[in-house]
Design a protein around this motif. Structure first.
Motif, mmCIF file in Angstrom:
data_model
loop_
_atom_site.group_PDB
_atom_site.id
_atom_site.type_symbol
_atom_site.label_atom_id
_atom_site.label_comp_id
_atom_site.label_asym_id
_atom_site.label_seq_id
_atom_site.Cartn_x
_atom_site.Cartn_y
_atom_site.Cartn_z
ATOM 1 N N GLN A 189 4.790 -5.111 4.252
ATOM 2 C CA GLN A 189 3.456 -5.702 4.301
ATOM 3 C C GLN A 189 3.628 -7.176 4.686
ATOM 4 N N LEU A 226 0.494 5.953 8.779
ATOM 5 C CA LEU A 226 -0.120 5.376 7.588
ATOM 6 C C LEU A 226 -1.039 6.406 6.942
ATOM 7 N N VAL A 229 -3.870 3.748 0.808
ATOM 8 C CA VAL A 229 -3.618 2.499 0.086
ATOM 9 C C VAL A 229 -3.975 2.729 -1.374
ATOM 10 N N VAL A 285 1.162 0.721 -0.025
ATOM 11 C CA VAL A 285 0.755 1.366 1.222
ATOM 12 C C VAL A 285 1.627 2.598 1.407
ATOM 13 N N SER A 297 6.571 4.498 0.529
ATOM 14 C CA SER A 297 5.611 3.438 0.220
ATOM 15 C C SER A 297 6.173 2.068 0.554
#
Length: 714
Positions: A189, A226, A229, A285, A297
């Motif tokens: 991130q 992805l 979240v 994430v 993750s």
């Protein structure tokens, strides 16, 4: 016999309050939600108490390291120092340790936790660690983890023994051992930003966020898909150290829209309608990699704050005759016209205790703010920028303050809603202080002012100079602090008008010229900061260098015009272009879901050895910027700066924007396929000009107004 049912009831009550109580988790201004918060606290207390009662002393084997966030240390090869730098590089590591069972877990005697057979204190003393946030400094001997509860342990290394590719063991008091490797991250991130938005999607000044923007950087994986979240929030009374999962957002907005991210590459995730308190949270994430297919993750921790781009004037509260400068409306109008909304002060008689004057010219506080009963409440929170009181700990007034001492100084603010900040000054060693505060910032000035680096070490052809350093090193330092601090946002003290630099023995101007000032500010802005602090706009300083009022007003106008991009975006690309093997341009971009901010910084400026100033000339530019794929094919580029919005020759080809322009100091452009964005920016620019003119006070252009400021000092 009764503790297990009690625990199950408490767990159910806790989760119900966590998910359903609007008052307790979406703090709205002026509403504390006391009843819901009280119920939630009681549920958390019962949950922890029952866990301690039931499992104290029982054998446990449920702890697992379920994730890591690794930020390798680095050091700029560009900056010059009077003595050799320590080349040994470590890493900053966050370990996410979870109770993976459906039963509560108690860790007793946590002071006996060892890392590679040593206590945290021994690792600090041996300069293997710079600082840590692990149970050894939490002030409690027993640690209770509810089912699925998560701990976030933070370690910032000092020596290479805690660098990339090193293996470590954690020995727990119950005999269990956890092992991990500090691996170079494949993806991470890169920026996590909480924002407050209004019903029409525009940014608002509400201090309680309702939107989350996450930028993901895939460096080494062939492809990421992805998936979701998830936010983990702290259970009550845990001081932001024990987390439980809240809602998992399965369908956020992805850019690219299919959530696929090939490496190397970047993507954006936007989560709307979040409900999260202003406290420490864990951001997870979830994704699938093409190679493994299993779900993985990316992790991070940070304190929630509704990010707003603040512009500070520094130490603006000074004595003017028998009153303070902030009690003088002429000075307040000057600051407001420069788009300054923050200052380094706490309480100022005649200003903060004058509700009518403060409401007309509000400035956020940026200071110690130690009285949390006064400042950590719904009424005061909108008036606060950040806690800052340590000064420059790398220097510490002659003795550097050890990073662990800085951690201890900031600890009283941990469970408050106030973000903390630390001033960093020396790039070669600020890696040791990385991650300590919620909103780190740095100061570095490139002409006449004191500096940490060695200015005579830079080459200007065959010459050496002592009055200045390459202005583009501000960009190097911004990129360095941004990467060391990720995913937290950063800020920068930029060189403004200050009366205290230089002296009669130094034959050059004691503050930057307009071009030098603009260049330094924009090298930081172009590399993505989310607040800028001018040093130092006291009334005395502005009157000594009134020719800088207009240049700073123009930078402020540009920030206000573009602040949504700074806040929603993240650094997308940096590239240096050469001409005949000499630096020509620094090209930077900041990407958001619907636009990219493009900046071109001229590197062909020259030192004037006689005037001891850096000189710029207007320069024809042919520029090329890479665009993110999610913008699509119908992209247009236009210039957007203090002069307004204007067309420029441009074309889009093979994922690149090609721009032709004449640039002085810096060129600023917007690339977007959003047909409404340009008109919105035109409207925004007109409003900014109107706001400046409505103050009816312009000391940069009207001598009579400048004279009024001068009379204040007399």
């Amino acid at each position: 016999m009764l503790t297990k049912p009690l625990f199950m009831i408490a767990t159910a009550a806790y989760h119900r309050l966590k998910s359903n109580s609007d008052n307790s988790f979406r703090y709205t201004q002026g509403t504390v939600g006391w009843n819901s918060m009280t119920k939630q606290h009681l549920a958390g207390i019962v949950l922890i108490a029952s866990a301690v009662w039931w499992f104290h002393g029982a054998p446990v084997a449920a702890q697992e390291i379920v994730g890591m966030n690794t930020v390798p240390h680095s050091q700029s090869a560009v900056l010059r120092w009077r003595r050799p730098s320590d080349a040994e590089l470590a890493a900053r590591v966050e370990l996410f340790i979870q109770n993976t069972t459906d039963q509560p877990l108690v860790l007793s005697d946590v002071s006996q936790i060892r890392f590679d057979g040593q206590s945290p204190q021994q690792l600090l003393a041996a300069t293997k660690w710079a600082w840590h946030d692990t149970p050894a400094v939490w002030g409690q001997e027993t640690l209770a983890l509810p089912p699925q509860g998560l701990l976030a342990w933070k370690i910032n290394g000092w020596s290479a023994s805690w660098g990339v590719d090193t293996r470590h063991d954690i020995d727990l008091p119950n005999g269990r051992q956890l092992s991990f490797v500090v691996s170079s991250p494949k993806a991470w991130q890169s920026a996590v930003t909480f924002l407050s938005t209004s019903a029409d999607g525009q940014l608002s000044d509400n201090p309680y966020p309702n939107q989350l923007v996450i930028h993901v950087h895939n460096q080494h994986l062939p492809e990421m898909l992805l998936r979701s979240v998830r936010l983990w929030t702290a259970i009550p009374r845990s001081q932001g150290r024990v987390f439980l999962p809240t809602t998992e957002f399965q369908q956020p907005r992805y850019y690219p829209t299919d959530g696929r991210l090939a490496g190397p590459g970047k993507a954006i995730i936007v989560v709307d309608d979040i409900q999260v308190p202003r406290e420490q949270v864990v951001v997870e994430v979830r994704f699938q990699s093409r190679t493994g297919g299993t779900e993985e993750s990316l992790w991070s921790t940070l304190k929630v704050k509704a990010e707003q781009f603040d512009i500070s004037g520094g130490w603006i509260a000074s004595q003017v005759g028998n009153r303070h400068s902030l009690a003088c409306e002429e000075y307040l109008k000057t600051l407001a016209r420069m788009h300054i909304n923050t200052g380094h002060f706490e309480e100022v008689p005649g200003y903060t205790d004058n509700p009518e004057l403060y409401a007309r010219y509000p400035l956020k506080r940026f200071n110690r703010l130690a009285d949390l009963s006064r400042y950590d409440n719904d009424q005061a929170l909108p008036t606060i920028h950040a806690v800052e009181f340590i000064g420059e700990p790398q220097f510490g007034g002659g003795r550097p303050i050890p990073p662990q001492e800085v951690w201890q100084m900031l600890e009283p603010y941990r469970s408050s809603r106030l973000p903390t900040s630390v001033t960093l000054s020396e790039e070669r060693s600020w890696r040791y202080y990385a991650g300590l505060s919620d909103y780190p910032h740095y100061d570095a000035y490139r002409v006449i002012a004191p500096a940490a680096d060695w200015w005579r070490g830079y080459e200007w052809g065959d010459a050496k100079i002592a009055w200045g350093a390459p202005l583009e090193t501000i960009g190097d330092m911004t990129r360095s602090l941004r990467e060391h601090s990720r995913p937290m946002p950063i800020a920068y003290w930029s060189q403004g008008a200050h009366h205290g630099w230089g002296n009669a023995l130094v034959p050059r101007r004691g503050s930057p010229t307009a071009d030098e000032l603009r260049s330094q500010a924009w090298h930081a802005l172009g590399n993505r900061i989310t607040s800028l602090y001018w040093f130092n706009l006291s009334l005395k300083s502005l009157l000594k260098y009134p020719d800088l009022i207009e240049p700073m007003t123009r930078v402020g106008r540009e920030i206000r015009l573009l602040d949504e991009i700074f806040l929603r975006g993240d650094a997308f690309e940096y590239r240096r272009e050469l001409h005949e093997d000499r630096p020509a341009w620094d090209l930077c971009s900041i990407a958001t879901p619907n636009a990219v901010l493009l900046t071109a910084h001229d590197l062909t400026y020259q030192p004037d050895m006689q005037a001891r100033e850096f000189r710029y000339q207007p320069r024809a530019a042919e520029l090329r910027f890479r665009l993110p794929e999610w913008l699509g094919a119908d992209v247009q580029v236009f210039a957007a700066d203090s002069e307004g919005i204007r067309d420029i020759p441009q074309r889009i080809e093979n994922g690149y924007a090609f721009v032709s322009d004449t640039v002085r100091v810096v060129g600023i452009y917007i690339a977007t396929a959003d047909v409404n964005l340009r008109q919105q920016m035109v409207k925004r620019y007109s409003q900014l000009i109107h706001d400046e003119q409505s103050l009816d006070f312009d000391p940069a252009h009207r001598p009579q107004d400048l004279r009024q400021l001068e009379l204040l000092l007399k």
